[in-house]
Structure formats: C-alpha cells, structure tokens
Design a protein around this motif. Structure first.
Motif, PDB file in Angstrom:
ATOM      1  N   LYS A 154       0.830  -1.201   0.000  1.00  0.00           N
ATOM      2  CA  LYS A 154       0.000   0.000   0.000  1.00  0.00           C
ATOM      3  C   LYS A 154       0.865   1.251   0.000  1.00  0.00           C
ATOM      4  CE  LYS A 154      -3.490   2.338   2.751  1.00  0.00           C
ATOM      5  NZ  LYS A 154      -4.243   2.324   4.018  1.00  0.00           N
ATOM      6  N   LYS A 155       0.513   2.228  -0.832  1.00  0.00           N
ATOM      7  CA  LYS A 155       1.259   3.487  -0.894  1.00  0.00           C
ATOM      8  C   LYS A 155       0.301   4.644  -0.710  1.00  0.00           C
ATOM      9  CE  LYS A 155       2.976   2.452  -4.902  1.00  0.00           C
ATOM     10  NZ  LYS A 155       3.727   2.556  -6.176  1.00  0.00           N
ATOM     11  N   ILE A 156       0.760   5.686  -0.064  1.00  0.00           N
ATOM     12  CA  ILE A 156      -0.077   6.872   0.063  1.00  0.00           C
ATOM     13  C   ILE A 156       0.141   7.759  -1.146  1.00  0.00           C
ATOM     14  CG2 ILE A 156       0.116   6.830   2.567  1.00  0.00           C
ATOM     15  CD1 ILE A 156       1.865   9.380   2.251  1.00  0.00           C
ATOM     16  N   LYS A 157      -0.781   8.661  -1.337  1.00  0.00           N
ATOM     17  CA  LYS A 157      -0.643   9.637  -2.434  1.00  0.00           C
ATOM     18  C   LYS A 157       0.536  10.542  -2.122  1.00  0.00           C
ATOM     19  CE  LYS A 157      -2.330  11.843  -6.071  1.00  0.00           C
ATOM     20  NZ  LYS A 157      -2.527  11.258  -7.395  1.00  0.00           N
ATOM     21  N   ASN A 158       1.506  10.562  -3.005  1.00  0.00           N
ATOM     22  CA  ASN A 158       2.740  11.290  -2.750  1.00  0.00           C
ATOM     23  C   ASN A 158       2.648  12.697  -3.334  1.00  0.00           C
ATOM     24  OD1 ASN A 158       5.375  12.238  -2.631  1.00  0.00           O
ATOM     25  ND2 ASN A 158       6.227  10.197  -2.848  1.00  0.00           N
ATOM     26  N   ILE A 159       2.563  13.722  -2.486  1.00  0.00           N
ATOM     27  CA  ILE A 159       2.410  15.084  -3.005  1.00  0.00           C
ATOM     28  C   ILE A 159       3.751  15.690  -3.408  1.00  0.00           C
ATOM     29  CG2 ILE A 159       0.417  15.483  -1.532  1.00  0.00           C
ATOM     30  CD1 ILE A 159       2.207  17.322   0.150  1.00  0.00           C
ATOM     31  N   SER A 160       4.843  15.007  -3.122  1.00  0.00           N
ATOM     32  CA  SER A 160       6.154  15.568  -3.465  1.00  0.00           C
ATOM     33  C   SER A 160       6.755  14.886  -4.683  1.00  0.00           C
ATOM     34  CB  SER A 160       7.110  15.439  -2.280  1.00  0.00           C
ATOM     35  OG  SER A 160       7.299  14.085  -1.949  1.00  0.00           O
ATOM     36  N   ILE A 161       5.894  14.268  -5.516  1.00  0.00           N
ATOM     37  CA  ILE A 161       6.414  13.527  -6.654  1.00  0.00           C
ATOM     38  C   ILE A 161       7.049  14.428  -7.693  1.00  0.00           C
ATOM     39  CG2 ILE A 161       4.871  11.565  -6.399  1.00  0.00           C
ATOM     40  CD1 ILE A 161       3.021  12.753  -8.398  1.00  0.00           C
ATOM     41  N   ASN A 162       6.635  15.662  -7.747  1.00  0.00           N
ATOM     42  CA  ASN A 162       7.141  16.507  -8.825  1.00  0.00           C
ATOM     43  C   ASN A 162       6.870  17.962  -8.507  1.00  0.00           C
ATOM     44  OD1 ASN A 162       7.691  17.831 -11.194  1.00  0.00           O
ATOM     45  ND2 ASN A 162       5.982  16.956 -12.316  1.00  0.00           N
ATOM     46  N   SER A 163       7.921  18.733  -8.366  1.00  0.00           N
ATOM     47  CA  SER A 163       7.740  20.138  -8.004  1.00  0.00           C
ATOM     48  C   SER A 163       7.028  20.914  -9.101  1.00  0.00           C
ATOM     49  CB  SER A 163       9.103  20.776  -7.709  1.00  0.00           C
ATOM     50  OG  SER A 163       9.951  20.667  -8.835  1.00  0.00           O
ATOM     51  N   LEU A 198      10.450  11.493  -2.027  1.00  0.00           N
ATOM     52  CA  LEU A 198      11.166  11.890  -3.237  1.00  0.00           C
ATOM     53  C   LEU A 198      11.780  13.282  -3.121  1.00  0.00           C
ATOM     54  CD1 LEU A 198       8.793  10.451  -5.950  1.00  0.00           C
ATOM     55  CD2 LEU A 198      11.007   9.594  -5.243  1.00  0.00           C
ATOM     56  N   ASP A 199      11.369  14.045  -2.124  1.00  0.00           N
ATOM     57  CA  ASP A 199      12.002  15.341  -1.916  1.00  0.00           C
ATOM     58  C   ASP A 199      13.482  15.174  -1.606  1.00  0.00           C
ATOM     59  OD1 ASP A 199       9.864  16.896  -2.476  1.00  0.00           O
ATOM     60  OD2 ASP A 199       9.242  17.198  -0.411  1.00  0.00           O
ATOM     61  N   SER A 200      13.842  14.032  -1.052  1.00  0.00           N
ATOM     62  CA  SER A 200      15.252  13.777  -0.742  1.00  0.00           C
ATOM     63  C   SER A 200      16.085  13.696  -2.014  1.00  0.00           C
ATOM     64  CB  SER A 200      15.385  12.467   0.043  1.00  0.00           C
ATOM     65  OG  SER A 200      14.886  11.367  -0.710  1.00  0.00           O
ATOM     66  N   ILE A 201      15.416  13.489  -3.167  1.00  0.00           N
ATOM     67  CA  ILE A 201      16.102  13.492  -4.457  1.00  0.00           C
ATOM     68  C   ILE A 201      15.928  14.836  -5.157  1.00  0.00           C
ATOM     69  CG2 ILE A 201      16.148  12.491  -6.770  1.00  0.00           C
ATOM     70  CD1 ILE A 201      15.260   9.872  -5.610  1.00  0.00           C
ATOM     71  N   LEU A 202      14.684  15.273  -5.238  1.00  0.00           N
ATOM     72  CA  LEU A 202      14.383  16.463  -6.016  1.00  0.00           C
ATOM     73  C   LEU A 202      14.990  17.736  -5.441  1.00  0.00           C
ATOM     74  CD1 LEU A 202      10.636  15.658  -6.793  1.00  0.00           C
ATOM     75  CD2 LEU A 202      12.598  15.385  -8.301  1.00  0.00           C
ATOM     76  N   LYS A 203      15.248  17.767  -4.139  1.00  0.00           N
ATOM     77  CA  LYS A 203      15.779  18.965  -3.507  1.00  0.00           C
ATOM     78  C   LYS A 203      17.289  18.940  -3.378  1.00  0.00           C
ATOM     79  CE  LYS A 203      11.645  20.301  -0.954  1.00  0.00           C
ATOM     80  NZ  LYS A 203      11.064  20.595   0.387  1.00  0.00           N
ATOM     81  N   VAL A 204      17.913  17.938  -3.955  1.00  0.00           N
ATOM     82  CA  VAL A 204      19.386  17.857  -3.897  1.00  0.00           C
ATOM     83  C   VAL A 204      19.994  18.934  -4.764  1.00  0.00           C
ATOM     84  CG1 VAL A 204      21.381  16.455  -4.463  1.00  0.00           C
ATOM     85  CG2 VAL A 204      19.397  15.405  -3.376  1.00  0.00           C
ATOM     86  N   GLU A 260      25.085  11.487  -7.976  1.00  0.00           N
ATOM     87  CA  GLU A 260      25.462  10.116  -7.610  1.00  0.00           C
ATOM     88  C   GLU A 260      24.577   9.571  -6.492  1.00  0.00           C
ATOM     89  OE1 GLU A 260      29.625  10.151  -6.736  1.00  0.00           O
ATOM     90  OE2 GLU A 260      30.207  10.428  -8.826  1.00  0.00           O
ATOM     91  N   ILE A 261      23.277   9.769  -6.660  1.00  0.00           N
ATOM     92  CA  ILE A 261      22.311   9.301  -5.667  1.00  0.00           C
ATOM     93  C   ILE A 261      22.086   7.812  -5.840  1.00  0.00           C
ATOM     94  CG2 ILE A 261      19.927   9.515  -4.830  1.00  0.00           C
ATOM     95  CD1 ILE A 261      19.973  12.409  -5.852  1.00  0.00           C
ATOM     96  N   LYS A 262      22.252   7.078  -4.765  1.00  0.00           N
ATOM     97  CA  LYS A 262      22.109   5.619  -4.814  1.00  0.00           C
ATOM     98  C   LYS A 262      20.883   5.132  -4.048  1.00  0.00           C
ATOM     99  CE  LYS A 262      26.059   5.293  -6.991  1.00  0.00           C
ATOM    100  NZ  LYS A 262      26.104   4.925  -8.436  1.00  0.00           N
ATOM    101  N   THR A 263      20.435   5.913  -3.073  1.00  0.00           N
ATOM    102  CA  THR A 263      19.325   5.464  -2.224  1.00  0.00           C
ATOM    103  C   THR A 263      18.250   6.543  -2.120  1.00  0.00           C
ATOM    104  OG1 THR A 263      20.360   6.315  -0.202  1.00  0.00           O
ATOM    105  CG2 THR A 263      20.861   4.032  -0.837  1.00  0.00           C
ATOM    106  N   VAL A 264      17.066   6.113  -1.713  1.00  0.00           N
ATOM    107  CA  VAL A 264      15.933   7.011  -1.484  1.00  0.00           C
ATOM    108  C   VAL A 264      15.357   6.693  -0.112  1.00  0.00           C
ATOM    109  CG1 VAL A 264      13.641   7.737  -2.275  1.00  0.00           C
ATOM    110  CG2 VAL A 264      15.405   7.140  -3.941  1.00  0.00           C
ATOM    111  N   ASP A 265      14.993   7.730   0.636  1.00  0.00           N
ATOM    112  CA  ASP A 265      14.413   7.543   1.968  1.00  0.00           C
ATOM    113  C   ASP A 265      12.976   7.039   1.870  1.00  0.00           C
ATOM    114  OD1 ASP A 265      16.772   8.506   2.948  1.00  0.00           O
ATOM    115  OD2 ASP A 265      16.002  10.502   3.448  1.00  0.00           O
ATOM    116  N   ILE A 266      12.670   6.017   2.655  1.00  0.00           N
ATOM    117  CA  ILE A 266      11.303   5.498   2.758  1.00  0.00           C
ATOM    118  C   ILE A 266      10.936   5.419   4.228  1.00  0.00           C
ATOM    119  CG2 ILE A 266       9.757   3.556   2.276  1.00  0.00           C
ATOM    120  CD1 ILE A 266      11.488   2.813  -0.078  1.00  0.00           C
ATOM    121  N   TYR A 267       9.768   5.941   4.564  1.00  0.00           N
ATOM    122  CA  TYR A 267       9.277   5.896   5.940  1.00  0.00           C
ATOM    123  C   TYR A 267       8.155   4.864   6.012  1.00  0.00           C
ATOM    124  CZ  TYR A 267      11.871  10.242   6.509  1.00  0.00           C
ATOM    125  OH  TYR A 267      12.858  11.192   6.545  1.00  0.00           O
TER     126      TYR A 267
END
Length: 237
Positions: free
Chosen positions: A2-11, A231-237, A211-218
C-alpha cells in the motif's frame, strides 16, 4: 504494498496545480469584491433615488418583446428626456416611472444590480469552495506525511531502475518516470521492492549528477505495507 498519495512527486506538477488553485482563488476574490462593491453602491445610491412620473413620447421595437422608448419628465419645472430599453408593455403617451439622481435630475439611476451581485456571489462561493478543497487536501497530506516522518521507521532503499510509465497521461508533453527501489532487510534477509508514484520530471540527470544511490522510505510501524517514499530527498538535492 500500500502506498499513500505522494504530493512531493514533482515540483513542477505540484506548482502547476498550485497555480491553478491560486488563479481560481483570485477569480473568486475578484467576483466577491465586485459583488460587495455593487451591493454597497446600490445601498449608497438608495438615498439619492427620486422617482417621478414621465410620459413616453417615442417608441421603437427592437424585438417582439423589447422596445426602445424615449421618456420625458419634469423636475422643478425643467423638462428632461431619457431613453430606456424595456420589456414592459408600454406605448406612446403612457405613464412611465423614471428614477433620477436628486443631485442631478438629468441622470437616471439604474435599478439594483441583482443579477450582477447574485452572479458574483455564486462565483465567489464556488471558487472559494474549490480553493478550500485543495487547501484541506494538501493540509491533510502534509499532516500524514509528517506523521510518517516523525513516527515511522526510516529505511534507505537502493535505486534499481528508472522507468518511463508509458501508460500514464502526459504532463507538459512528457510521460512520467517511476523509480524501482529495493531494500534488503538485515533482520529477515528478505528483499522488498518499492515503486514510486509518477514523477513528471526527468530526474535521471539529477540522480546521475549527484550520484544518488538510495531514497528515503518511511514505513508505518504498525503496518509495513503502509509507507511513504520521500522523493524530496532526491528532487531537492
């Protein structure tokens, strides 16, 4: 899973929706201000209204039920004339009520702006409801995401693959990307696969450049199938 609706998928996508909401809010605000100004105008003008009986001197039919009439009326022994478009059943020499401005009898006063005010109020209410809906939805999402981040278990999943979701709809003439993630749980030795929501940005260059290798998941402590991919951990880099 199950996944929640991700509001940070795309700025860009998120800003696009935000801009639309802002435009709707501004339109509603303008309509509300217009309705209020017309109401105040009619209220103030009420004290300047003076009715007087005039006489229809000329009549010209514009349509079957609409005519242009010229009405003459007298104020303080001075004669005035005005033309009106009316649907009333009147003919030449009929009595026709004229409402003039007591400060200037040559100026007639329009009837109350009932239609304009009603339309403005309706548009205002609809726009505010739409704006409020988006505001509440985003507020609840942010609250839920914050709960994941403060109460959930943080894991760092490895990026396995970046795919194009060819079945999704286009935004700005592009198909969205989906990231496939894998997490090896050291406790049970099992691998778990996660997929992001649609990402309407070409994040491949961001991932490669940084050189991002991982993504944070809670992950929800009470339900491991309930999680949020940050995904903000990627998009805001």
């Amino acid at each position: 899973m199950k996944k929640i609706k991700n509001i940070s998928i795309n700025s860009k996508y998120r800003n696009h929706k935000k801009n639309i909401t802002n435009i709707i809010f501004i339109i509603g605000l303008i309509a509300g201000i217009y309705a209020l100004s017309q109401t105040i105008y009619d209220y103030v003008l009420e004290s300047y209204k003076v009715p007087v009986e005039g006489t229809v001197r000329e009549q010209e039919y514009l349509t079957e039920d609409t005519s242009l009439i010229k009405v003459e009326y007298t104020v303080n022994r001075i004669e005035y004339s005005q033309s009106f478009v009316t649907k009333e059943d009147v003919t030449v020499n009929d009595i026709y009520e004229v409402i003039y401005n007591k400060n200037n009898p040559a100026v007639t006063v329009k009837n109350e702006h009932i239609i304009e005010v009603t339309a403005g109020v309706v548009i205002f209410i609809l726009c505010m409801l739409l704006s409020l809906k988006d505001f509440v939805v985003n507020l609840l999402r942010n609250k839920k995401i914050n709960k994941y981040k403060t109460e959930g278990i943080l894991i760092k999943a490895n990026i396995q693959e970046i795919m194009v979701n060819t079945k999704a709809r286009r935004f700005n003439k592009m198909k969205p990307f989906v990231i496939r993630l894998m997490y090896l749980n050291p406790q049970d030795g099992n691998s778990y696969i996660y997929k992001t929501e649609n990402i309407y940005e070409d994040i491949r260059s961001t991932i490669e450049r940084n050189e991002i290798k991982t993504v944070d998941i809670y992950i929800n402590k009470q339900n491991t199938n309930d999680y949020y991919i940050d995904l903000d951990s990627i998009l805001k880099v």
